[in-house]
Design a protein around this motif. Structure first.
Motif, mmCIF file in Angstrom:
data_model
loop_
_atom_site.group_PDB
_atom_site.id
_atom_site.type_symbol
_atom_site.label_atom_id
_atom_site.label_comp_id
_atom_site.label_asym_id
_atom_site.label_seq_id
_atom_site.Cartn_x
_atom_site.Cartn_y
_atom_site.Cartn_z
ATOM 1 N N GLY A 268 0.785 -1.226 0.000
ATOM 2 C CA GLY A 268 0.000 0.000 0.000
ATOM 3 C C GLY A 268 0.814 1.271 0.000
ATOM 4 N N THR A 269 2.139 1.162 0.084
ATOM 5 C CA THR A 269 2.976 2.366 0.060
ATOM 6 C C THR A 269 2.732 3.140 -1.238
ATOM 7 N N ARG A 270 2.521 4.418 -1.090
ATOM 8 C CA ARG A 270 2.259 5.349 -2.197
ATOM 9 C C ARG A 270 0.861 5.128 -2.795
ATOM 10 N N ARG A 271 0.482 3.887 -3.037
ATOM 11 C CA ARG A 271 -0.819 3.574 -3.654
ATOM 12 C C ARG A 271 -1.974 4.081 -2.805
ATOM 13 N N ASP A 272 -1.964 3.768 -1.500
ATOM 14 C CA ASP A 272 -3.101 4.098 -0.644
ATOM 15 C C ASP A 272 -3.227 5.597 -0.418
ATOM 16 N N TRP A 273 -2.107 6.301 -0.286
ATOM 17 C CA TRP A 273 -2.155 7.749 -0.096
ATOM 18 C C TRP A 273 -2.799 8.421 -1.313
ATOM 19 N N SER A 274 -2.405 7.982 -2.500
ATOM 20 C CA SER A 274 -2.977 8.543 -3.733
ATOM 21 C C SER A 274 -4.467 8.251 -3.811
ATOM 22 N N PHE A 275 -4.839 7.035 -3.451
ATOM 23 C CA PHE A 275 -6.244 6.620 -3.487
ATOM 24 C C PHE A 275 -7.098 7.481 -2.562
ATOM 25 N N LEU A 276 -6.619 7.720 -1.345
ATOM 26 C CA LEU A 276 -7.381 8.473 -0.361
ATOM 27 C C LEU A 276 -7.485 9.956 -0.704
ATOM 28 N N HIS A 277 -6.567 10.461 -1.526
ATOM 29 C CA HIS A 277 -6.568 11.882 -1.852
ATOM 30 C C HIS A 277 -7.058 12.168 -3.271
ATOM 31 N N GLY A 278 -7.652 11.155 -3.912
ATOM 32 C CA GLY A 278 -8.214 11.369 -5.235
ATOM 33 C C GLY A 278 -7.194 11.676 -6.299
ATOM 34 N N GLU A 279 -5.962 11.246 -6.081
ATOM 35 C CA GLU A 279 -4.900 11.495 -7.048
ATOM 36 C C GLU A 279 -4.848 10.367 -8.068
ATOM 37 N N PRO A 280 -4.134 10.558 -9.165
ATOM 38 C CA PRO A 280 -4.003 9.478 -10.145
ATOM 39 C C PRO A 280 -3.464 8.203 -9.505
#
Length: 354
Positions: free
Chosen positions: A32-44
């Motif tokens: 989940g590193t990098r992936r989950d942060w992007s997911f939670l913030h609506g980023e690509p």
């Protein structure tokens, strides 16, 4: 123009003694590193810089220590030299020899390290790592219940149960007790993906290891009564006579043995000298009193057999890693919260029998 970097393979050693919570906790944090942060913030959509793999002796599905079925991604032979490998905790009793049972895994870890891998262990995973010889002459850590046995079995290593994270050379990282594996996975993420990514993983997963040393959680009297009935009788006596002066002399008299013979027999049976045992027993009782009551520290010291409160405080801090007052603030609060969660006028035993 160079393309994106390939993800870093992190081989997670899976064995029949592995506990699924730590094994898959590592897997989830790395995946989940990098992936989950992007997911939670609506980023690509972002991909993790890590490729966690469950690696075992064979690829067949097997039951882990707590019955969870584990299906490995690869066999040891398929992953001879991963950049990073981790041995998560093993559900084996302290002092149990595992080198024979895990000879293939020990060879694999040693060969991977020799080929340049960074090797990590979490909690009791140090039991297997120590069998490789990679820790000889180094400092190390493990769960507080395992360090004494590991020190006896591997005396060339300096074991530190009080430390949550230890760097043993450039390519060995070790985490101590319980959820100290959070520190380890964050350290790996920080090393290979940067501190910002590690902080994001910590924030998403509410990881807050805090500053409480692992030994503060330890039971100082672990191990129970000795198998030697004479020693067990002396253990029972000292547990009932905290205020007694000269407790070791009293135990010698109770045993009917010569002092030197008694001390040798007691140490063989318990792994501690009689005086060490008296101190650990008294300090464990003091911990219970600090958790459950509000008596002044001086009164607690006197109750467990110490006339000098200053000496008691220094001894307590040396063994527990906190002063008595700090221990009360940390664990007294926790005990009160747990009692509140239990609810008024209820008990677990009564609930289970209804």
């Amino acid at each position: 123009m160079a393309g994106p970097l390939a993800p870093i393979t992190v081989a997670l050693l899976a064995t029949p003694d592995s506990t699924a919570s730590t094994l898959y906790g590592f897997f989830d944090c790395l995946a989940g590193t990098r992936r989950d942060w992007s997911f939670l913030h609506g980023e690509p959509e972002a991909t993790s810089p890590f490729r966690p793999l469950l690696v075992s002796r064979h690829r067949e599905t097997f039951a882990a220590a707590n019955g969870v079925r584990i299906t490995p991604d690869a066999a040891l032979a398929d992953c001879p030299a991963p950049p990073v490998l981790c041995i998560t905790d093993l559900a084996v009793p302290p002092g149990e020899a595992v080198a024979g049972r895990y000879a293939e895994e020990v060879r694999w870890v040693r060969q991977a390290h020799d080929a340049g891998a960074l090797v990590a262990s979490a909690c009791s995973g140090a039991v297997l790592l120590a069998c490789t010889g990679l820790l000889d002459g180094r400092e190390a850590t493990s769960h507080w219940a395992y360090c004494d046995a590991l020190q006896r079995r591997h005396p060339a290593t300096r074991w530190h149960p009080e430390r949550g994270l230890v760097t043993a050379g450039e390519r060995i990282l070790m985490a101590g007790s319980g959820v100290a594996w959070h520190l380890l996975v964050l350290a790996l993420i920080a090393r290979f993906a940067g501190p910002q990514e590690a902080m994001r993983v910590a924030r998403i997963n509410l990881m807050d290891p805090g500053q409480t040393p692992p030994v503060a959680y330890a039971s100082l009297t672990r191990g129970g009564c000795a198998a030697d009935p004479l020693v067990a009788r002396c253990q029972a006596w000292v547990a009932m006579n905290y205020p007694c002066e000269s407790p070791v002399a009293q135990m010698v008299a109770l045993s009917g043995l010569a002092e030197r013979t008694f001390k040798r027999r007691f140490t063989q049976a318990t792994g501690m000298t009689p005086l060490e045992y008296v101190h650990t027993l008294r300090l464990e009782e003091a911990k219970q009193m600090l958790e459950s009551g509000n008596a002044p520290v001086e009164a607690v010291a006197l109750e467990v057999g110490y006339q000098d409160a200053g000496f008691f405080g220094r001894l307590f801090r040396r063994h527990v890693g906190l002063t008595p007052a700090q221990y009360r603030r940390r664990f007294g609060t926790l005990a009160r919260r747990l009692h509140e969660l239990q609810g008024p006028g209820t008990s677990l035993s009564r609930t289970l029998t209804q």
